[in-house]
Design a protein around this motif. Structure first.
Motif, PDB file in Angstrom:
ATOM      1  N   VAL A 122      56.164  24.361  72.699  1.00 18.44           N
ATOM      2  CA  VAL A 122      57.024  25.465  73.121  1.00 18.44           C
ATOM      3  C   VAL A 122      58.485  25.035  72.986  1.00 18.44           C
ATOM      4  CG1 VAL A 122      55.294  26.401  74.700  1.00 18.44           C
ATOM      5  CG2 VAL A 122      56.935  24.705  75.543  1.00 18.44           C
ATOM      6  N   PRO A 123      59.426  25.983  72.955  1.00 23.67           N
ATOM      7  CA  PRO A 123      60.845  25.605  72.846  1.00 23.67           C
ATOM      8  C   PRO A 123      61.272  24.699  73.998  1.00 23.67           C
ATOM      9  CG  PRO A 123      60.575  27.946  72.411  1.00 23.67           C
ATOM     10  CD  PRO A 123      59.252  27.456  72.910  1.00 23.67           C
ATOM     11  N   HIS A 124      62.004  23.661  73.647  1.00 20.95           N
ATOM     12  CA  HIS A 124      62.490  22.719  74.660  1.00 20.95           C
ATOM     13  C   HIS A 124      63.689  23.323  75.384  1.00 20.95           C
ATOM     14  CE1 HIS A 124      65.065  19.146  75.805  1.00 20.95           C
ATOM     15  NE2 HIS A 124      63.965  18.982  76.511  1.00 20.95           N
ATOM     16  N   LYS A 125      63.644  23.287  76.695  1.00 18.77           N
ATOM     17  CA  LYS A 125      64.726  23.840  77.508  1.00 18.77           C
ATOM     18  C   LYS A 125      65.707  22.747  77.916  1.00 18.77           C
ATOM     19  CE  LYS A 125      61.572  27.243  79.589  1.00 18.77           C
ATOM     20  NZ  LYS A 125      60.970  27.711  80.864  1.00 18.77           N
ATOM     21  N   VAL A 126      66.968  23.095  77.910  1.00 16.57           N
ATOM     22  CA  VAL A 126      68.019  22.191  78.357  1.00 16.57           C
ATOM     23  C   VAL A 126      68.350  22.519  79.812  1.00 16.57           C
ATOM     24  CG1 VAL A 126      70.420  21.516  78.023  1.00 16.57           C
ATOM     25  CG2 VAL A 126      68.942  21.878  76.044  1.00 16.57           C
ATOM     26  N   SER A 127      68.586  21.497  80.609  1.00 16.56           N
ATOM     27  CA  SER A 127      68.863  21.690  82.045  1.00 16.56           C
ATOM     28  C   SER A 127      70.282  22.208  82.252  1.00 16.56           C
ATOM     29  CB  SER A 127      68.682  20.358  82.792  1.00 16.56           C
ATOM     30  OG  SER A 127      67.357  19.889  82.649  1.00 16.56           O
ATOM     31  N   LEU A 128      70.404  23.516  82.425  1.00 18.26           N
ATOM     32  CA  LEU A 128      71.710  24.125  82.670  1.00 18.26           C
ATOM     33  C   LEU A 128      71.998  24.164  84.171  1.00 18.26           C
ATOM     34  CD1 LEU A 128      71.617  27.131  80.175  1.00 18.26           C
ATOM     35  CD2 LEU A 128      72.509  24.827  79.806  1.00 18.26           C
ATOM     36  N   ARG A 129      73.259  24.417  84.492  1.00 16.88           N
ATOM     37  CA  ARG A 129      73.696  24.579  85.878  1.00 16.88           C
ATOM     38  C   ARG A 129      74.619  25.808  85.954  1.00 16.88           C
ATOM     39  NH1 ARG A 129      70.351  21.242  86.101  1.00 16.88           N
ATOM     40  NH2 ARG A 129      70.450  19.115  86.931  1.00 16.88           N
ATOM     41  N   GLU A 130      74.858  26.258  87.176  1.00 13.49           N
ATOM     42  CA  GLU A 130      75.822  27.331  87.412  1.00 13.49           C
ATOM     43  C   GLU A 130      76.860  26.842  88.415  1.00 13.49           C
ATOM     44  OE1 GLU A 130      72.437  30.882  87.007  1.00 13.49           O
ATOM     45  OE2 GLU A 130      73.537  30.620  88.888  1.00 13.49           O
ATOM     46  N   THR A 131      78.066  27.396  88.323  1.00 14.92           N
ATOM     47  CA  THR A 131      79.092  27.099  89.318  1.00 14.92           C
ATOM     48  C   THR A 131      80.079  28.258  89.384  1.00 14.92           C
ATOM     49  OG1 THR A 131      80.534  25.363  90.168  1.00 14.92           O
ATOM     50  CG2 THR A 131      80.787  25.933  87.846  1.00 14.92           C
TER      51      THR A 131
END
Length: 732
Positions: free
Chosen positions: A513-522
């Protein structure tokens, strides 16, 4: 070497056990994919008598038969051992994959060997990855020789390829890379090509004709002597330059004829020291022939010129608690120290460990201590256990043939080591020791997978743990942020083999499956929010109101909660409830489902009810307040940025820097590393380097390698962030 006319075949079809380290030679074959390494192994085995004239062992397979995946892919994908006997010596030939994705198998072979034989195709030449391996061997002083294959190719030119090898491998001293033999060509065929039918020994000045399928020695004709004179003189000067006898050069230049035996002795010493690198030629045996061209000469070089295990420096050894332990190199009566250099699973025997014994003597059915330390970051937990080993054997094709023991310096297969993993140390149970691990390449290609069905899900964990136990160049990650199972591999071919082994060996079918990158919000700016959770209909009511202020903090600050409530507007017992609510909502995200970070949340005011307020109500109110505050300002999506270092040949520096810039990278600087190499430092968003392991190899023609390390999270460009928000349902 060069003047031995008699062959000394081994005994076909029996296992070989060495009784003394001096009779062992461990040699690893190195070269790019398609250079002919596996074919050469089979030709050497035929000449040594380990296989019959059809190139088959007793079970009908070839000496290199091992893995069904290799047959399907038509290339080697793992380290394999082919032990043969020649002239009273046991030669452990280690065949390694040539494809860059399997460099971990190559590194294991270099660890187990005492010398390297670089296999170069006359039609393909020397590629960048082979040069890099040569430099690795050079750095540790490993003895090396070069064998040129595919001389049957229409445009094959041995002399030109020797010059190319001297240029590629002899940067410091081109006269240290010289041929020992010249090819002897037969009459031209209809296509104008003259096939190589034999060799001319430069030192012995003998002809070795393989045209009949068996090596025959003769004297050269007078017309052939001038052809070899120049090459012979250069070879003699090269050998004398490496001689420990400082008077030899003056005597030679003074016209003295140096005895051939003296030259051969000096040659063998220089090869064993790793200061002279002879070039030879080889070709597979024709159908029905007993010997392949050049195989006798290679076996003579291996037994006469390559070092014994006594000359292999002992890797660092410590006690389990890290105290250094000095051991005598290759002491058969010393403490047992052996290392698992390869782990594989056999459908009938179970787990088989290929072991190099560095000290002591290993015997079947004894209890040993198994230590594995230092690879916890790749899914290999540190472990120290006692295990009873099973039978000892040596591989012949698909068979495992039993041996009675393995002395220091030898290689052997050990059965039934259930806990042992590649890289582990075997030692005496009452004297446990640990060997310093060899350098492993970092897996930098992420492959996200999930089980194909419920039945596969039940078997997935065990299958993956076995897979990484066999291959320490693979890293297993259970990503807590993206909730994905990720196999980090060295390249696409590496991942393909891993997934095929999961399916065929462990019965686990997975989907990529597509690899997800660990994003954040601020938060981009300060904002306020009011959370009102009031329900009065039926039963016990719920009442909680809180007002908060959210302001951004510097990167890496996390979540900071501040209580500024005055006058008891929010009762003290419910303030932790508000904090729990906002932290729970922050973990879920406020816009696109990614964790909220680097903000200060200040509780300013609120209201409570004497009966209907509760812990749960204030948790809900806190979450509502945070969501409302998020709606009052712009929310940044933060993406991880990696610090990337690329070591690349100078010819490709411009292309690499341009490519990094196209990936939104910031080049921080470059520096020269050695001769012809540049180190490029850059910061690149992880979104842009998911397939960089593949792309860089193509861009640099295999001459580059890179490392990556997490640097920080930083705001994503608005246009990309907007696209991610639109796809929030897919990525959350």
């Amino acid at each position: 070497m060069g003047d031995k006319a008699q062959t000394h075949p081994g005994a076909a079809g029996r296992a070989v056990a060495a009784d003394h380290p001096a009779s062992v030679r461990n040699v690893v074959l190195v070269g790019h994919s398609g250079s002919g390494k596996t074919t050469l192994v089979e030709a050497l085995a035929l000449t040594a008598g380990a296989v019959n004239r059809a190139g088959r062992v007793e079970d009908g397979g070839t000496v290199s038969d091992y893995d069904e995946i290799e047959h399907r892919q038509q290339r080697s994908v793992q380290l394999s051992l082919a032990p043969v006997e020649w002239d009273g010596f046991k030669i452990n030939i280690l065949d390694t994959p040539g494809y860059a994705d399997f460099v971990g198998e190559l590194r294991a072979g270099l660890r187990a060997a005492d010398a390297a034989l670089f296999v170069v195709s006359a039609s393909d030449g020397v590629d960048g990855s082979t040069r890099m391996v040569w430099e690795e061997c050079q750095a540790v002083g490993m003895p090396r020789a070069i064998v040129i294959t595919h001389l049957e190719a229409a445009r094959a030119d041995f002399e030109e390829m020797t010059r190319v090898c001297a240029e590629a491998f002899g940067a410091d001293d081109p006269d240290a890379v010289l041929p020992l033999y010249l090819p002897l060509r037969g009459p031209e065929g209809p296509d104008g090509h003259a096939p190589v039918t034999g060799l001319i020994g430069l030192l012995s000045q003998k002809l070795f004709d393989y045209a009949s399928g068996e090596r025959k020695e003769s004297e050269p004709g007078e017309d052939q002597l001038p052809h070899i004179a120049e090459a012979r003189n250069r070879l003699i000067e090269g050998i004398i330059a490496e001689s420990e006898d400082e008077t030899l050069m003056d005597r030679y230049l003074g016209g003295e004829q140096i005895d051939v035996k003296t030259l051969i002795d000096d040659l063998e010493r220089a090869v064993a020291r790793g200061t002279f690198f002879p070039v030879l030629a080889a070709a597979p045996a024709a159908e029905g022939a007993r010997q392949g061209l050049g195989t006798v000469e290679l076996l003579e070089l291996i037994t006469g010129g390559f070092p014994t295990p006594f000359e292999h420096p002992m890797p660092g050894v410590t006690t389990i608690d890290g105290k250094p332990r000095e051991l005598k190199a290759c002491d058969t009566g010393g403490p047992l120290v052996a290392e698992v250099v390869k782990t594989a699973s056999d459908p009938y025997v179970g787990r088989i460990s290929l072991v190099r014994v560095f000290s002591g003597t290993l015997r079947p059915d004894e209890t040993v201590h198994v230590s594995g330390h230092g690879l916890a970051d790749r899914g290999h937990e540190d472990h120290d256990v006692d295990e009873r080993i099973g039978a000892l054997s040596t591989p012949f094709g698909k068979q495992q043939r039993p041996v009675t023991h393995a002395v220091a310096g030898d290689l052997v297969c050990v059965a039934k080591l259930g806990r042992a993993e590649t890289g582990d140390t075997l030692s005496a149970k009452d004297d446990p020791l640990l060997m310093e691990p060899w350098q492993m390449p970092d897996p930098l290609l992420p492959v996200a997978i999930h089980a194909h069905s419920k039945a596969d899900e039940d078997k997935l964990s065990q299958g993956l743990s076995r897979l990484v136990a066999e291959d320490p160049t693979m890293r297993l990650e259970q990503n807590q942020d993206t909730h994905q199972v990720v196999l980090w591999c060295l390249g696409e071919a590496h991942s393909d083999v891993a997934l095929e082994r999961l399916r065929s060996r462990y019965g686990v079918q997975v989907d990529v499956v597509p690899h997800k990158v660990s994003l954040r919000e601020t938060f981009a700016a300060k904002a306020a929010g009011r959370g009102r959770h009031v329900k009065q209909s039926g039963g016990h009511g719920q009442y909680a109101i809180c007002e908060i202020e959210v302001e951004p903090l510097p990167g890496g600050s996390g979540i900071e909660f501040v209580d500024k409530v005055v006058g008891g507007a929010v009762p003290r017992q419910f303030i932790p409830s508000v904090e729990k609510g906002v932290r729970a909502q922050a973990a879920k995200g406020v816009v696109a489902g990614y964790p909220l970070v680097d903000v200060r949340i200040t509780l300013l005011d609120g209201k409570a009810h004497s009966v209907d307020s509760s812990d749960a109500a204030f948790q809900t109110a806190g979450a509502l307040a945070l969501r409302e505050a998020a709606g009052q300002t712009r929310i940044h999506l933060l993406e991880p940025v990696a610090e990337v270092t690329v070591l690349v040949a100078d010819d490709y520096v411009g292309a690499v820097m341009s490519d990094l810039s196209s990936r939104r990278g910031r080049v921080l600087g470059t520096e020269q590393v050695g001769s012809g190499r540049t180190l490029v430092r850059a910061e690149v968003p992880e979104f842009e380097i998911g397939r960089y392991a593949i792309d860089l190899r193509s861009l640099s023609h295999g001459t580059a390698r890179f490392d990556r390390a997490y640097a920080r999270h930083e705001p994503m460009p608005p246009q990309i962030a907007e696209r991610i928000r639109e796809q929030a349902g897919e990525y959350s």
